[in-house]
Design an enzyme around this catalytic site. Structure first.
Site, mmCIF file in Angstrom:
data_model
loop_
_atom_site.group_PDB
_atom_site.id
_atom_site.type_symbol
_atom_site.label_atom_id
_atom_site.label_comp_id
_atom_site.label_asym_id
_atom_site.label_seq_id
_atom_site.Cartn_x
_atom_site.Cartn_y
_atom_site.Cartn_z
ATOM 1 N N ASN A 7 -0.834 15.806 30.094
ATOM 2 C CA ASN A 7 0.303 15.023 30.850
ATOM 3 C C ASN A 7 1.280 16.058 31.347
ATOM 4 O OD1 ASN A 7 1.885 13.394 31.986
ATOM 5 N ND2 ASN A 7 2.054 11.904 30.194
ATOM 6 N N ARG A 91 -3.771 13.178 33.138
ATOM 7 C CA ARG A 91 -3.178 12.209 33.909
ATOM 8 C C ARG A 91 -2.618 12.447 35.071
ATOM 9 N NH1 ARG A 91 2.861 10.315 32.900
ATOM 10 N NH2 ARG A 91 2.753 7.967 33.988
ATOM 11 N N HIS A 180 1.626 2.866 35.322
ATOM 12 C CA HIS A 180 1.415 2.579 33.983
ATOM 13 C C HIS A 180 -0.065 1.806 33.961
ATOM 14 C CE1 HIS A 180 5.860 1.831 33.209
ATOM 15 N NE2 HIS A 180 5.606 2.995 32.834
ATOM 16 N N GLY A 210 8.931 0.159 28.315
ATOM 17 C CA GLY A 210 9.462 1.260 27.736
ATOM 18 C C GLY A 210 10.883 1.719 28.551
ATOM 19 N N ASN A 211 10.786 2.846 28.559
ATOM 20 C CA ASN A 211 11.870 3.427 29.202
ATOM 21 C C ASN A 211 11.734 3.073 30.815
ATOM 22 O OD1 ASN A 211 14.405 4.665 29.655
ATOM 23 N ND2 ASN A 211 13.814 6.629 28.646
ATOM 24 N N GLY A 212 10.559 3.200 31.077
ATOM 25 C CA GLY A 212 9.924 2.796 32.400
ATOM 26 C C GLY A 212 9.306 1.545 32.116
ATOM 27 N N ARG A 241 16.595 2.744 35.894
ATOM 28 C CA ARG A 241 16.028 2.334 37.241
ATOM 29 C C ARG A 241 16.506 1.005 37.593
ATOM 30 N NH1 ARG A 241 9.913 4.221 36.276
ATOM 31 N NH2 ARG A 241 10.488 5.871 34.786
ATOM 32 N N PHE A 284 17.488 1.528 24.428
ATOM 33 C CA PHE A 284 17.767 0.270 24.221
ATOM 34 C C PHE A 284 18.247 0.035 22.708
ATOM 35 C CE2 PHE A 284 16.132 -2.732 27.285
ATOM 36 C CZ PHE A 284 15.738 -1.917 28.308
ATOM 37 N N ARG A 285 18.156 0.938 21.958
ATOM 38 C CA ARG A 285 18.644 1.095 20.579
ATOM 39 C C ARG A 285 20.258 1.305 20.452
ATOM 40 N NH1 ARG A 285 14.174 5.288 18.654
ATOM 41 N NH2 ARG A 285 14.658 5.966 20.862
ATOM 42 N N GLY A 333 8.556 -2.576 23.762
ATOM 43 C CA GLY A 333 7.656 -3.983 23.517
ATOM 44 C C GLY A 333 7.354 -3.743 22.234
ATOM 45 N N ASN A 335 8.429 -2.175 19.495
ATOM 46 C CA ASN A 335 9.496 -1.882 18.423
ATOM 47 C C ASN A 335 10.464 -2.967 18.254
ATOM 48 O OD1 ASN A 335 8.416 0.920 17.291
ATOM 49 N ND2 ASN A 335 8.893 1.504 19.291
ATOM 50 N N GLU A 384 -1.962 5.931 25.539
ATOM 51 C CA GLU A 384 -2.565 6.275 26.944
ATOM 52 C C GLU A 384 -3.457 7.341 26.752
ATOM 53 O OE1 GLU A 384 0.717 5.302 30.101
ATOM 54 O OE2 GLU A 384 1.697 5.366 28.243
HETATM 55 P P1 AMP Z 1 8.692 4.631 25.965
HETATM 56 O O1 AMP Z 1 9.183 4.882 27.295
HETATM 57 O O2 AMP Z 1 7.654 3.735 25.736
HETATM 58 O O3 AMP Z 1 8.682 5.791 24.908
HETATM 59 O O4 AMP Z 1 10.110 3.837 25.415
HETATM 60 C C1 AMP Z 1 11.231 4.539 25.001
HETATM 61 C C2 AMP Z 1 12.272 3.580 24.852
HETATM 62 O O5 AMP Z 1 11.851 2.630 23.603
HETATM 63 C C3 AMP Z 1 13.413 4.229 24.313
HETATM 64 O O6 AMP Z 1 14.555 4.480 25.395
HETATM 65 C C4 AMP Z 1 14.142 3.143 23.321
HETATM 66 O O7 AMP Z 1 15.176 2.215 24.208
HETATM 67 C C5 AMP Z 1 13.010 2.183 23.078
HETATM 68 N N1 AMP Z 1 12.874 1.987 21.595
HETATM 69 C C6 AMP Z 1 12.068 2.582 20.837
HETATM 70 N N2 AMP Z 1 12.308 2.316 19.453
HETATM 71 C C7 AMP Z 1 13.016 1.284 19.584
HETATM 72 C C8 AMP Z 1 13.560 0.253 18.543
HETATM 73 N N3 AMP Z 1 13.348 0.395 17.354
HETATM 74 N N4 AMP Z 1 14.327 -0.661 19.050
HETATM 75 C C9 AMP Z 1 14.623 -0.938 20.168
HETATM 76 N N5 AMP Z 1 14.238 -0.112 21.196
HETATM 77 C C10 AMP Z 1 13.268 0.945 20.876
#
Ligand code: AMP
Length: 397
Positions: A7, A91, A180, A210-212, A241, A284-285, A333, A335, A384
């Site tokens: 990727n 990818r 995605h 996720g972030n996206g 975004r 989001f944490r 989604g 976590n 993925e």
């Molecule tokens: P991704 O782009 O799928 O890797 O998702 C990343 C995002 O997942 C991070 O920016 C976090 O905001 C969120 N994330 C990961 N772990 C947690 C958690 N335990 N609680 C809330 N948000 C989480």
């Protein structure tokens, strides 16, 4: 067969070496700061300690050579030689209307990917550099391109056309594509499997948060709508975004703030979303922590995020005239149990309710709605890389 999954970003490269017989990840890693001072390779072989290698990576070819060296190293390697790599799965972000599925890469495919550069100027050129670098180092190894957009190519015209002059679609291919796709495909298939049903018999909504972030409506195995559009900016409120906004805001803010369209685009992509709304973080944490301390903007951003997801779910129930399962995946989604519970509060009308005990899960395949609900809700970790390896194997075996 061992399949190397690549990727490639403009200055980074993620990889996994997957044994396609056992689907075990033999090693994974990340090259950062390619072409920039302070390049770093982090290599994690299965069952062994993580290795960090700081060495110049002036270009992607050097980075891939370093990855091969790490994979074949006597100490932290996992294979003896390059000969143990049977295929490479790449990818590729944008396949435009040219690619509705994965393909074995040849000169014609390379040209067609290049023709999509216009639609993903930050991503596709980097993906092509990754492919070219791999071809240089492994000229005889078959390579496959797996597109982020391909799964969504089944969307009907009514879902992908914008309410714009038709000539923009004809001249510039301005339409909705969605992203995605590998994740939406994998997670919808896995959700059906967990429920012991056939995806072809179901209506599934996948929330890749996720972030996206994006949502898709998968009707009897085919994507019929998804929330991202021409670019990954449309749809949900994301980390940085904006997602959907009134398009007139762009001109309004450009005039007020003296921004160029390109600067405005940068604001929408990098300075908006929950980051822009809170001024705290895109993670989001961090926002949940601020909300717990009583920060109003953090609460408002999270409320808006959950509300937008719930509205999209409602619109996809309408698009499919029903739904059997709703699956949550990706960083948030998978976590964030609080987020899933908040979104589910809007879904009572569908005859579904979260089970607090089952929802108390992180990154694990599981039904999280109460027994006997008409619509099942699930947590399904996406994978993925595995999906890319499977599709690569399918085309080269
Ligand atoms: P991704 O782009 O799928 O890797 O998702 C990343 C995002 O997942 C991070 O920016 C976090 O905001 C969120 N994330 C990961 N772990 C947690 C958690 N335990 N609680 C809330 N948000 C989480």
């Amino acid at each position: 067969m061992n399949i190397l999954v690549i990727n490639c970003g403009s200055s980074s490269l993620k990889y996994q070496l997957i044994n396609s017989d056992t689907e075990a990840v033999l090693a994974k890693g990340l090259c950062e700061r390619i072409g920039i001072d302070g390049s770093l390779l982090t290599h994690t072989p299965a069952g062994k300690d993580k290795v960090k290698i700081e060495t110049p990576m002036p270009n992607h070819t050097t980075a891939i050579q370093l990855v091969i060296n790490a994979l074949t190293d006597a100490g932290h390697g996992v294979i003896k030689s390059l000969d143990e790599i049977g295929a490479v799965g790449h990818r590729v972000v944008h396949g435009g209307e040219k690619f509705a599925s994965s393909v074995v890469i040849n000169d014609e495919v390379m040209k067609a990917i290049e023709e999509c550069n216009d639609l993903a100027p930050l991503h596709n050129p980097a993906n092509l550099i990754g492919i070219n670098s791999c071809k240089e180092i492994m000229p005889n190894v078959p390579m496959v391109a797996v597109f982020d957009t391909a799964f969504h190519q089944t969307m009907p015209e009514k879902a992908y056309l914008y309410g714009l002059p038709y000539e923009y679609y004809e001249k510039y291919k301005v339409r909705r594509y969605g992203f995605h796709g590998t994740s939406h495909d994998y997670v919808s298939a896995r959700a059906a499997e967990i429920l012991g049903k056939k995806r072809e018999d179901m209506k599934i909504i996948v929330c890749h948060l996720g972030n996206g972030a994006s949502i898709s409506a998968v009707d009897h195995g085919k994507c019929v709508d998804t929330s991202m559009g021409l670019t990954p900016l449309e749809g949900l409120i994301m980390g940085t975004r904006s997602g959907d906004i009134d398009p007139a805001i762009c001109d309004f803010i450009c005039q007020k703030e003296g921004l160029t369209p390109a600067e405005m685009n940068n604001v929408l992509n990098k300075k908006s979303g929950v980051y822009g709304m809170t001024g705290i973080s895109s993670d989001f944490r961090d926002i949940e922590a601020a909300e717990a301390e009583g920060n109003h903007r953090a609460k408002a951003a999270l409320d808006a995020f959950h509300y937008r997801v719930a509205k999209y779910i409602g619109s996809y129930v309408a698009a499919m005239n029903g739904v059997d399962a709703i699956a949550f995946t990706a960083g948030v989604g998978e976590n964030n149990k609080v987020g899933r519970a908040e979104i589910s509060k809007y879904l009572g009308y569908l005859g579904t309710e979260i089970d607090d005990e089952k929802n108390n899960v992180r990154g694990e395949d599981r039904v999280i709605s109460k027994d006997g609900c008409k619509v099942a809700m699930l947590c399904v970790p996406t994978n993925e890389e595995l999906a890319i390896a499977r599709q690569t194997l399918e085309l080269v075996k």
